[in-house]
Structures are given as C-alpha cells and as structure tokens.
Design a protein around this motif. Structure first.
Motif, PDB file in Angstrom:
ATOM      1  N   TRP A 124      -8.886   0.044   0.693  1.00 21.28           N
ATOM      2  CA  TRP A 124      -8.403  -0.997  -0.208  1.00 21.28           C
ATOM      3  C   TRP A 124      -7.082  -1.563   0.304  1.00 21.28           C
ATOM      4  O   TRP A 124      -6.840  -2.738   0.302  1.00 21.28           O
ATOM      5  N   VAL A 125      -6.226  -0.631   0.715  1.00 22.18           N
ATOM      6  CA  VAL A 125      -4.932  -1.014   1.269  1.00 22.18           C
ATOM      7  C   VAL A 125      -4.940  -0.585   2.735  1.00 22.18           C
ATOM      8  O   VAL A 125      -4.764   0.594   3.022  1.00 22.18           O
ATOM      9  N   ALA A 172      -1.960   4.559  -2.436  1.00 20.15           N
ATOM     10  CA  ALA A 172      -2.117   3.887  -1.150  1.00 20.15           C
ATOM     11  C   ALA A 172      -2.709   4.836  -0.106  1.00 20.15           C
ATOM     12  O   ALA A 172      -3.505   4.429   0.739  1.00 20.15           O
ATOM     13  N   HIS A 228      -4.853  -6.428   9.448  1.00 21.68           N
ATOM     14  CA  HIS A 228      -4.374  -6.983   8.176  1.00 21.68           C
ATOM     15  C   HIS A 228      -3.316  -6.126   7.504  1.00 21.68           C
ATOM     16  O   HIS A 228      -3.020  -6.314   6.329  1.00 21.68           O
ATOM     17  N   PHE A 229      -2.765  -5.158   8.227  1.00 24.54           N
ATOM     18  CA  PHE A 229      -1.700  -4.343   7.599  1.00 24.54           C
ATOM     19  C   PHE A 229      -0.501  -5.209   7.259  1.00 24.54           C
ATOM     20  O   PHE A 229       0.014  -5.173   6.146  1.00 24.54           O
ATOM     21  N   PRO A 241       4.819  -9.096   2.888  1.00 29.84           N
ATOM     22  CA  PRO A 241       5.207  -9.577   1.555  1.00 29.84           C
ATOM     23  C   PRO A 241       5.729  -8.453   0.668  1.00 29.84           C
ATOM     24  O   PRO A 241       6.706  -8.636  -0.072  1.00 29.84           O
ATOM     25  N   ALA A 242       5.113  -7.268   0.765  1.00 30.82           N
ATOM     26  CA  ALA A 242       5.570  -6.145  -0.066  1.00 30.82           C
ATOM     27  C   ALA A 242       7.003  -5.789   0.283  1.00 30.82           C
ATOM     28  O   ALA A 242       7.830  -5.514  -0.597  1.00 30.82           O
ATOM     29  N   ALA A 272      -0.403  -8.227   6.700  1.00 29.95           N
ATOM     30  CA  ALA A 272      -0.693  -9.251   5.688  1.00 29.95           C
ATOM     31  C   ALA A 272      -0.210  -8.818   4.309  1.00 29.95           C
ATOM     32  O   ALA A 272       0.242  -9.639   3.520  1.00 29.95           O
ATOM     33  N   TRP A 273      -0.298  -7.525   4.002  1.00 33.28           N
ATOM     34  CA  TRP A 273       0.237  -7.098   2.694  1.00 33.28           C
ATOM     35  C   TRP A 273       1.598  -6.454   2.833  1.00 33.28           C
ATOM     36  O   TRP A 273       2.429  -6.521   1.932  1.00 33.28           O
ATOM     37  N   ALA A 274       1.835  -5.808   3.988  1.00 34.51           N
ATOM     38  CA  ALA A 274       3.062  -5.030   4.117  1.00 34.51           C
ATOM     39  C   ALA A 274       4.291  -5.930   4.167  1.00 34.51           C
ATOM     40  O   ALA A 274       5.314  -5.620   3.541  1.00 34.51           O
TER      41      ALA A 274
END
Lengths: 127, 483, 298
Positions: free
Chosen positions: B154-155, B148, B162-163, B169-170, B165-167
């Motif tokens: 990519w991340v 990461a 958009h941080f 759910p993770a 957006a993945w963080a």
C-alpha cells in the motif's frame, strides 16, 4: 479584667516580664486596678498575646514579691489589699527611676554641668 | 549567521552526558548498520541499514536536536534578538546533515542517495514531530510507522518504485507541521505551564528541568478524576511493608481497584487502541493473512522494540522516583526516620516494599516475552526476554545503591552505560537483521558471541553494584538518610 | 534564675543534646563543633542567618544525617538509632514539608496517626477545620502555607514531649503564625512540651522562646535565656577621641566611617557595664534581640 489589659511589645529591648510588671505598677498606681481586683490567669495572658506562660508567671511572681499582687486560694492573683495607700516613698520613687536614668544619660551626652540641670529641675518642680 | 555556531548549537544546549551518548549511539548505528549492509550480500539490505540509521536519527531528533526550541522560547520571553533564528538554523542544519551524510555513505555502495536521504529524513522529522506534538500524537506516529511497515504494498518502501512520490510530499508536510508547532510553542504566552497538550520537549529531559517542575508535577497536572487514590486499608504498625509502600508513593503504593483503573486509564486506552489497530489489520488481511504471519512480520519487530523500551523506561522511572525521594530532606525521609512502630526489621521491610511491586510487573513482562519466544523460536526475540530481566537487575542493584547512599564509581557507571547501550542498541539493530536470516552464518555467530559476553559482563557489574549497595545498607544506622 | 516549670516533669536526661558536632557538605564546613543541651520544658529558639547551618544542626540532632563527628542524643538514646518509644515522644516538622504529596490531608493524618500511641484524632479534625484546609484535596495541590499547616497538625496531634520545628513560620501569614505561636506557648506551659524551633523572624522567637541560641558560621555564639540576653548585652558607642578606651572583651566590634566605634558589651557579675561606658561622650544602648543579632552576625 481580661488579658487585653496588658500590651506586649516583643521587639522592645525591655524583657516582656518587665513590661508586664511595669504596666501592673502603673495600673495600680493610677487606680485602674483596685485592691481585690482579679487578674487574668497566666494561661489567658499567654494565650491572648501568644507569649510563653513562664514569662507571665515570672512577672506575676515578681509583682507578688513586690507586694503589688497576692495569691488567693480559688481566685488566683488579685491586687494586694495593701496596694496603693501604703506605698512607701521609696517604692513610689522606684517608679520614677527609668525617667531619671534617661535624664541623667542625656545630661551626660549634652555635657551639661549637673548643678545647672538640678537648678532647672528644682524650678520646674516648684512651679 | 555563523554556520559553525548554528551547527554546534543543539549540542551545546544538551547535557554533556546526553550529548556524548547521542553521538555514540548515532555513530554506532551508522558504522554497525553500514558494515552489516556491506557484508550481508543481500540485494535490499541497504533499506534495512537505512532503517536502523533512521531509528537512531529519530531518537536523536526527538531528544537532543529539539532542545534549541527551549532556547528559542527563552530568547523570545526575554526579548533577546537573533537567537531564535540561530536555534532554528541549528536544528535544520543538523537534520539535513544527519540525513544526507549516512545516505551518501550507504549510497556509495548501493546507489539511490536521494531515496535514502529522504528515507532517513522521514525518521528525523518523525522524531521532531514526536517531541513537538502533544503526547497522544506520538502514539499516532508510532501506529503510522507500524502500519507503513505492514502494508508495504500500500505504501511502497524505499526499495520500490514510486517511493519518492509519497515520501517527498510527506516530508514537506512534516516539515511544515514542525514549523507550525515550533512557532506555536515559541510564541505561547506561558509555554512552561503544563497541560494535556504540552509536547514531550517541554515535559521530558532538559525541558522538565527548564520548566522547573517539582517532583509532584504529575500529581498537580492530572485531572482529579484520573488521580490514583492510595488504599490505606490495612496500613499501620502491624503491616510495615504495606505502610512503607504507601510512603514510597508512585508506582509502589497499594491502590484500590478503582484507584488503579483511574491511574492507568490512559495506558489501558493506548493498549486497547494498539490491539484494535492490529485486529483491524488482521481483518483487512493485506500484508499478513494469519496470526503467525503478523508474528513474523516486521511489525512484530516494532512491537518487540516497543516492549523493550517500555520495560527499560519503567525500571528507570521507578529508580528515578526513589532517587528523588532519597534526595529530598524535607519529604518522606524525616517522617519515616522518626515514625514509631516500624520496628527493628525496617531495612528488610523497606527492601520488600520497594523491590516486589516493580519486580512483579517486570516478571510479568518477562513471562509474556517468554511466551513470545517459545512461540516464535526466533533468536532476536530473546532480546524481548532479556530486556525485562536486565531491567530487573538494574532495579535491584540501584535500589540497593540508593538506600545505602553508595555511588558506584565512574568506571562502573561508564561500563554499565556502555553495556546497556550496546545491548539495547544491539537489540534494536539485531532485530531487523536476524529476523530476515539474511546475515551470513559467521556474522551471526560473532554477533551472538559478542552479545553473550556483553550480557555476562553486565550481569557481573550489576551483581557487584548490588553487593556494594547491600553492604552499605547494612552499615547504615537506618535507611532513611538522604543522599 | 529564670522560672522553670514544675520540677516534677524534670527527667534526668535532656530531651536533646549534642556534643562536639562537626559536619560539612562537599568541603565547606557547616557545623564546627557545636555543643547544645536542651533542658526539659524549655522553648529554645535557634536563630541564625540563611546558611548558618540551622537546618543541618536540627537534622543532625534528630539523627536524620550522619555527622562527620560528634554525638547526638534524643531522650538519652543515640539519635541515629532511636527506639520506637523515643520516636513516639518526638515530632519534627521540616522546612517546607513535602511528605506524602500523593495523599489527601485527611488520608495523611489518618495514615500517620495509626503509628502514634497518643494520637489525638479530635484535635486533628478540629484544627483542619479551624485552619480551613480542604481535607480531601491531594497535598500536592495545596499551597506551601497549607502544607506547612497540615504538617504542623500532624506534629501537634501526636502530642509530643519534644517538638522540633524548622522555620515553622516561613510560609505562614501573620494570623496563622500568631496562632501557631499560641499553640506552642500553651503546650509548653501546660504539658511541659520541650520545643526547639529555628527561625530568622526574631519577633516570633521573642514571644514564645524561653531560651535563645545564636548560630553563626557553624558555631553557637551564645545560648542563654531570652530575658537574660536582653538585660545582659548592650551596645557601647564610643566617639573617636576616646576609642582607645574600648574594652578588649566584646562580642562584636565595628568601626564607623567617622572613627567612632560600636561594640556589643556584656554586664559583669555585679550587673555593671564596662568602665568605658562611664566616660563622657560614651553611650550604652539597650538592644532588642534583632539589633543584637544584626550587630553580632554582620
């Protein structure tokens, strides 16, 4: 004869060497061991019963001093030839000693007069 | 449910020294990193600040904060009601507080409170997962973090859009995993029986103590095929040093090549995986196109930090082994004390047998670090060099203390611990800051001056302890007296 | 007196001797002035309750700890500075041995055997087989009983002149225990090995020991031959109405709920019990070692 001749109770208040001498006396007096019979070696008895060899040799030494056993060259300990027949009365009486001691103690504990007990004993011996 | 009790519960379960150490580490991380974030005047400095706090949070999350799981296991086994829920609440409350409180503080100066909180919470959940998942999962977590930091495009990091957006759910996924693992270990019929899949929370620290594992659990647990076999060739009265190494056991014993391979097969596999991972990243060439690009990336910081940790863990595991051997009255000590043929120079031989094998490895690590430093001409990587050297210093001083039966005074130990913490923590914090060159000149000079003083003080205390140990050893009639 | 082994194996120096041994752990006294001399060829059983200081005494005797005060000698040498020659004549098996868990039984015996000049490898191999111990399994993976047996093999194979065993029978089953006692007894008888072993299983001691020493609350209460102990001491029971007649000299004195009194008494030089034993209602019981131990230690 092998070492299973004796039974050893280490937890008994009686020392092991005395247990062995006592058993020898009985076995000889009772005729299970005859004159000239070889006894198991000290090592055999000690190994079989897992007891200290010194205890066994002490028992054999005591029995030898009493005239029950004799040490023969090459054969180890054997039952003495003079064994049973010529046991004096005094020697035979010593075999009875423990039972008499027990009787005396119980007489005292029950607080019975000695003459009553002796009379009863005499009657039992006569019948 | 009493919120205060739940909040204090993980700290009450922890060992008193661990508790204060963890709190000190966390406090130092928050205050230090925030101060640097404020004074550095760099636009994205707060990300690094949050990262440093996150690492501290992960360390605490993986050690102290997971102890309540042991409590929950015992409560379940003894069929005691209520405690399990309280333990769970304690962990959650502490995790939330530990993530939001620093986020609010940093957010005060930079905004983005939610982003920062989620960022720190990710570290915290990572720590939880590390201690609840089997050991090999820990390596995967480490590699994921490494990746990461390398593939920032990519991340997207917390500074980017958009941080969340993945963080988010993770984070939720991580929490679900934590809950699943928790249930699994609490409901396990025999959780303290070690297997390959036993998680670190049951293996290390308090967990190891609760599980009541004997000193040779490692020997008991390993598959016979993976067991190292000692090399007895050449042992005997003529070679006392080699014989003593066999008797010391652990990493001291001489091994055959095959035995060495068998013992280190897991470590070799892990290193191979790491190398392969880096190779793949170079080939993919996303973040860093060249080798030197890799060297100067944040990933390198991670690697160096990992190396620092490993050399310190190695030295302390060696010392732990020796301390254990010297506290058992029915193990090797009586055997060695009464073994004929070790001769009159047994103290000298024992020192040679006990110091040389681990020093050799630390020296190798120092050489590697030296190569890295000359290659990078970076200042922070000096820590990579100092770590094996100071670990070697600890090793020598404490080996002498163990053999002599001397115990350093309370203040010496306090000094050593706080200096070690300062240097270790400082190394970890300084690495990300100084590698960017974002800090102002004054703060850099101050920082380095401080570390120099701390390092000299550490060296002085270690020297003094070593002298104490040496004198005590000379006074002992023989070195195999238990402590 | 008791039968001693062949005088030719007597040496002037006792294999083990301690004088005025005092030791304590963190403030609580473990040994408070112990004097003990082990005669060559004797088998001394050291008996005492848990925590009486048996292990500490043994470890101090062998120089495995530095006592607070007092001296310990092994074959006449100071125990803390033993030379190789004395070490080669001595073997010690600690309670629950854990040494060298990272070696297999065979490796361990091989390793240790290289240091002893009189090592009997044949005995080690035979006994490993006879006691059914897997020779190629790591010691860490053996059961406590198996590990104790491996360590006993280690001690016996070095053919020591002095064998010191701390609770040797604790982890052994009755059959293995009997076998060990046999080995000890025969070694003592044939090679004149001097043996010191501690135990709280009194019947083991009664089989093989020639001498017994009671350790109670850090002091040696008595040290004499085992037969003498059985013959010399007894329990005197006095009912309440004559309890005033109790002798002042006794090893222990216990008053029962009904007012009667139990005392452990000793025969005098002529073999007679104290006078109170002859009073009507009084009773003297012979005591086995276990009863004697319980009477004294309670």
């Amino acid at each position: 004869m092998d070492a299973s001749l004796f039974t050893v109770q280490p937890a008994s208040p009686e020392p092991i060497y005395r247990q062995i001498v006592e058993q020898l006396r009985r076995l000889i007096a009772g005729g299970q061991l005859g004159a000239g019979d070889a006894l198991p070696s000290v090592r055999e008895v000690a190994g079989f019963h897992a007891i200290n060899p010194m205890t066994v040799s002490r028992a054999y030494g005591l029995a030898e001093a009493e005239g029950l056993l004799e040490r023969l060259r090459g054969r180890g300990m054997v039952v003495a030839a003079t064994g049973r027949n010529v046991q004096t009365q005094a020697q035979r009486l010593t075999l009875l000693e423990p039972s008499l001691l027990m009787l005396a103690r119980q007489t005292r504990e029950l607080e019975l007069p000695a003459d009553a007990v002796l009379r009863r004993l005499a009657r039992m011996l006569e019948s | 449910m009493n919120i205060k009790r739940a909040l204090l519960l993980p700290w009450q379960v922890a060992h008193v020294a661990v508790r204060w150490l963890a709190l000190a580490l966390f406090g130092a991380a928050v205050v230090g990193a925030t101060a640097f974030g404020i004074f550095s005047h760099q636009p994205d400095m707060w990300v690094r600040t949050a990262g440093v706090i996150g690492v501290a949070e992960a360390l605490i999350g993986s050690s102290c904060l997971m102890n309540p799981v042991l409590l929950a296991i015992d409560a379940h086994q003894l069929r005691m009601p209520g405690i399990e829920r309280q333990a769970m609440a304690g962990v959650l409350l502490n995790g939330v507080l530990g993530s939001f409180a620093p986020a609010v503080v940093i957010g005060w100066f930079s905004g983005h409170v939610l982003v920062l909180a989620v960022f720190v919470a990710l570290f915290c959940v990572g720590g939880f997962l590390w201690s609840l998942l089997p050991r090999y999962a820990g390596l995967v977590l480490y590699l994921a973090a490494l990746k990461a930091t390398m593939f920032t495009s990519w991340v997207p990091g917390p500074g980017k859009a958009h941080f969340l957006a993945w963080a988010l759910p993770a984070l939720v996924l991580g929490l679900v995993l934590v809950a699943v693992c928790w249930r699994r270990w609490v409901l396990a019929p025999n959780p303290y029986r070690m297997s390959r899949r036993s998680p670190p929370v049951l293996r290390l620290g308090l967990g190891a103590a609760v599980a009541g594992r004997g000193p040779h659990s490692q020997l008991n647990r390993r598959h016979p095929w993976l067991q190292a076999r000692a090399d007895l060739r050449g042992c005997g009265p003529r070679h006392p040093v080699r014989s003593l190494r066999v008797a010391l056991g652990g990493s001291y014993q001489p091994l055959t090549t095959m035995g060495w391979l068998r013992q280190s097969v897991l470590v070799i596999a892990a290193v191979a995986m790491l190398v392969a991972w880096i190779a793949v990243m170079i080939l993919q060439g996303e973040a860093a196109r060249t080798f030197s690009g890799i060297l100067h990336s944040d990933a390198m910081t991670f690697l160096v930090a990992g190396g620092v940790c490993v050399s310190i863990i190695y030295a302390s595991s060696c010392l732990g082994h020796l301390r254990l051997r010297w506290s058992c009255v029915n193990a090797e000590l009586p055997l060695l004390a009464l073994l004929p043929g070790l001769g009159t120079g047994v103290k000298r031989d024992l020192l040679r047998a006990s110091l040389w094998p681990p020093l050799r490895i630390l020296l190798l690590a120092a050489l590697l670090a030296l190569a890295l430093v000359t290659r990078l001409s970076g200042r922070a990587e000096v820590f990579a060099l100092l770590a094996p050297i100071s670990a070697a210093g600890y090793l020598v001083a404490f080996t002498l203390l163990i053999f002599s039966g001397q115990r350093p005074g309370r203040w010496t130990m306090l000094g050593l611990n706080s200096l070690g913490l300062l240097l270790f923590g400082g190394g970890l914090f300084a690495l990300p800051f100084s590698s960017t060159g974002g800090a102002s000149a004054l703060s850099v000079v101050l920082l380095w001056g401080l570390f120099l003083i701390a390092w000299l003080a550490l060296a002085a205390i270690l020297l003094w302890s070593a002298r104490l140990g040496w004198r005590g050893l000379q006074r002992r009639p023989h070195p195999f007296l238990s402590n | 007196m008791n039968a001693m082994p062949d005088p030719s194996c007597h040496t002037a120096v006792p294999p083990l001797a301690v004088r005025d041994l005092v030791h304590c752990y963190e403030g609580s006294n473990v040994l408070t002035g112990v004097n003990l001399v082990l005669q060559p060829g004797s088998v001394l059983g050291l008996i005492g309750r848990n925590g009486a200081g048996k292990s500490t005494l043994i470890r101090a005797m062998l120089g495995l700890l530095q006592p607070l005060s007092g001296t310990a000698t092994v074959f006449g040498e100071p125990a803390l500075k033993l030379g190789d020659a004395s070490k080669a004549r001595l073997a010690y098996v600690p309670q629950q041995p854990e040494a060298l868990a990272w070696l297999t039984a065979r490796q361990m015996l091989d390793f240790v055997g290289r240091f002893y000049p009189r090592w009997d490898q044949g005995f080690a191999d035979r006994t490993l087989e006879r006691w059914q111990i897997p020779p190629n399994k790591l010691l860490a993976r053996l059961s406590p009983g198996e590990r104790q047996r491996v360590d006993l093999i280690r001690a016996l194979a070095s053919q020591p002149e002095l064998l010191v065993l701390d609770e040797p029978a604790a982890a052994l089953d009755p059959v293995a225990r009997r076998e060990l006692l046999r080995e000890i007894a025969l070694r003592a008888g044939e090679s004149g090995t001097t043996v010191l072993f501690s135990t709280h299983i009194v019947s083991d001691l009664e089989r093989v020991a020639s001498d017994v020493a009671f350790l109670h609350q850090g002091r040696l209460l008595m040290h004499c031959t085992i037969d003498e102990t059985k013959e010399r001491y007894g329990r005197l029971w006095l009912p309440e109405r004559i309890h005033y007649a109790a002798p002042t000299q006794s090893l222990s004195r216990r008053r029962h709920d009904d007012g009667s009194l139990s005392l452990v008494v000793e025969r005098d030089a002529n073999g007679a019990w104290p006078e109170a034993a002859n009073l009507p209602g009084a009773r003297v019981d012979a005591l086995g070692l276990e009863d004697l131990f319980v009477e004294i230690a309670e």
